[in-house]
Design a protein around this motif. Structure first.
Motif, short mmCIF file in Angstrom:
data_model
loop_
_atom_site.label_atom_id
_atom_site.label_comp_id
_atom_site.label_asym_id
_atom_site.label_seq_id
_atom_site.Cartn_x
_atom_site.Cartn_y
_atom_site.Cartn_z
N VAL A 157 0.39 -21.10 24.93
CA VAL A 157 -0.84 -21.25 25.71
C VAL A 157 -0.56 -20.74 27.12
CG1 VAL A 157 -1.77 -23.16 24.35
CG2 VAL A 157 -0.25 -23.66 26.27
N ARG A 225 -0.35 -20.04 15.10
CA ARG A 225 -1.78 -19.97 14.78
C ARG A 225 -2.40 -21.37 14.74
NH1 ARG A 225 -2.77 -21.53 9.51
NH2 ARG A 225 -0.80 -21.84 8.46
N GLY A 228 -4.16 -24.87 18.21
CA GLY A 228 -5.36 -25.70 18.45
C GLY A 228 -5.21 -27.06 17.78
N LEU A 287 -8.28 -25.15 26.73
CA LEU A 287 -7.88 -24.27 25.62
C LEU A 287 -9.11 -23.73 24.90
CD1 LEU A 287 -5.41 -23.31 23.74
CD2 LEU A 287 -6.17 -25.16 22.23
N ASP A 290 -10.79 -21.14 26.92
CA ASP A 290 -10.02 -19.89 26.89
C ASP A 290 -10.14 -19.20 25.54
OD1 ASP A 290 -9.09 -20.40 29.42
OD2 ASP A 290 -7.07 -21.03 28.81
N GLU A 291 -10.10 -20.01 24.45
CA GLU A 291 -10.06 -19.45 23.09
C GLU A 291 -11.07 -20.23 22.23
OE1 GLU A 291 -6.03 -17.96 21.75
OE2 GLU A 291 -5.43 -19.77 22.82
N HIS A 293 -12.56 -19.82 19.54
CA HIS A 293 -12.38 -19.88 18.09
C HIS A 293 -11.43 -21.00 17.66
CE1 HIS A 293 -8.96 -17.53 19.50
NE2 HIS A 293 -8.35 -17.82 18.37
N LEU A 294 -10.73 -21.63 18.62
CA LEU A 294 -9.81 -22.71 18.28
C LEU A 294 -10.47 -24.08 18.29
CD1 LEU A 294 -6.57 -21.64 20.22
CD2 LEU A 294 -7.12 -21.33 17.79
#
Lengths: 323, 79
Positions: A157, A225, A228, A287, A290-291, A293-294
């Motif tokens: 991260v 992967r 998350g 998180l 930032d991302e 999809h997580l």
């Protein structure tokens, strides 16, 4: 720590194999049906090669290609099973319903909806000293490596989430004071209680839900992967720690366990009141910003933490009720 | 029950950052001292510390999570 005792044909082959020098080809394929405890211990042993290893195993086994397919197979089975259970759970439905809702609010809902039984409440009301000691032996499988699985997430991260994650990890590892390292506080408590403080000492008696809790933590930590899920698990763990730790500290004192052991839980009342806020707001929310999809994996990880703890509690309470 | 507004001051020259959490404690980062009920100042020893705002913590001035019990009972004074 030495290799644990095998619990079935798979761990028998694995333990025998690891006592020899690393080889490029090993015959570990499972041909004799599935046994949950055998599988869980096999995965626990494979993961342990990445933590501190075993005195009777060559360290070169850690990345032996011949072990990777077995680890991959066992991890995939565990992940698929947990994801299938999550998709059928109430938590998954509420997470999806709150599509655009603040992830912190959805995590709070998941945590508040958790209705698993409380081992701390049982020990405070009706528990015996032997039950408290059995719980401490079971917990020692994780608590003697407390925070270590989460450390693997740090390089995966960036920016604010990394800084906040390290803020908590730094506190877990004593904030610069070697006598405040949480895993060592637990070891001191065990020793004061007359139990073994040796790393991995009680794995042979670890119950299946305890092995699965440990395996899920290592799985989430070891696979980039799944970062998350690792951080969702981490936040749910911290957010369900302060109040039960307070109850458990009272229960241990009531049962006459030494102050060093209760002090480990005192420390977690105060520390985790802060860690909870940071893990939810500064790690998970950042998180997901930032991302994005997580997001679903963060909720899955939180669910897994709550669900696996509920299974551990039900298992021990049933075991004690039957005794 | 009134919301407690903790008295916080820097312990040294370092920067002090405080942020209230909705429904929960004041998060304090940096070397700091927090005033207890009896007026004495307590040093924080953590990189980040949670300071009680609901007034019901058994560890005041530090948070012990009790605001969540108050929320379940519908009597948490913090928004």
């Amino acid at each position: 720590m030495r290799l644990p005792r095998a619990r079935g044909p798979l761990t028998e082959r694995l333990v025998a194999c690891l006592q020899r020098p690393p080889r490029s080809h090993v015959a570990l394929a499972r041909t004799d049906g599935r046994d949950a405890a055998d599988d869980a211990l096999a995965l626990w042993i494979l993961h342990e090669l990445h933590y501190r290893g075993f005195e009777d195993v060559d360290d070169a086994w850690e990345w032996a290609p011949s072990l990777m397919s077995m680890r991959h197979h066992l991890e995939r089975e565990l992940e698929e099973r947990l994801r299938a259970e999550y998709s059928r759970s109430e938590g998954s439905r509420s997470g999806q319903a709150g599509g655009d809702e603040d992830v912190v609010a959805v995590l709070h809902q998941l945590i508040e909806a958790d209705d698993g039984p409380s081992l701390a409440d049982h020990l405070l009301r009706d528990g015996t000293t032997e039950q408290a000691c059995q719980l401490l032996r079971q917990r020692s499988v994780y608590h003697l490596k407390e925070a270590d699985p989460t450390a693997w997430v740090v390089p995966r991260v960036v920016g604010r989430a990394k800084a906040a994650l390290m803020e908590i990890q730094y506190d877990e590892y004593g904030a610069g004071h070697h006598d405040r390292v949480h895993q060592d506080l637990f070891a001191h408590g065990l020793a004061a209680a007359g139990l073994s403080a040796d790393y991995g000492h009680y794995v042979d008696e670890a119950r299946l839900p305890i092995l699965e809790q440990n395996n899920a933590l290592s799985l989430f930590g070891l696979q980039r992967r799944l970062r998350g899920a690792a951080l969702g698990h981490f936040a749910a763990f911290e957010a369900t720690s302060s109040l039960p730790s307070r109850t458990l500290a009272r229960a241990l004192r009531r049962l006459g366990l030494p102050d060093e052991m209760a002090a480990y839980y005192d420390e977690h009342v105060e520390a985790d009141a802060a860690h909870e806020q940071v893990a939810l707001r500064d790690v998970c929310a950042v998180l997901v910003a930032d991302e994005p999809h997580l997001r679903e994996d963060v909720l899955f990880g939180a669910w897994a933490c709550l669900e696996l703890e509920a299974r551990t509690a039900r298992d021990l309470l049933d075991h004690w009720a039957a005794a | 029950m009134a919301v407690e507004e903790p008295d916080v001051r820097p312990a040294g020259d370092g920067p002090l950052r405080c942020r209230p959490c909705p429904g929960g404690p004041l998060l304090v980062r940096g070397a700091a001292q927090v005033q207890g009920d009896d007026g004495t100042w307590h040093d924080t020893t953590r990189p980040v510390t949670a300071v009680c705002r609901c007034g019901a913590s058994a560890l005041r001035p530090w948070c012990d999570g009790t605001h969540k019990v108050l929320s379940q009972r519908g009597v948490n004074p913090i928004e």
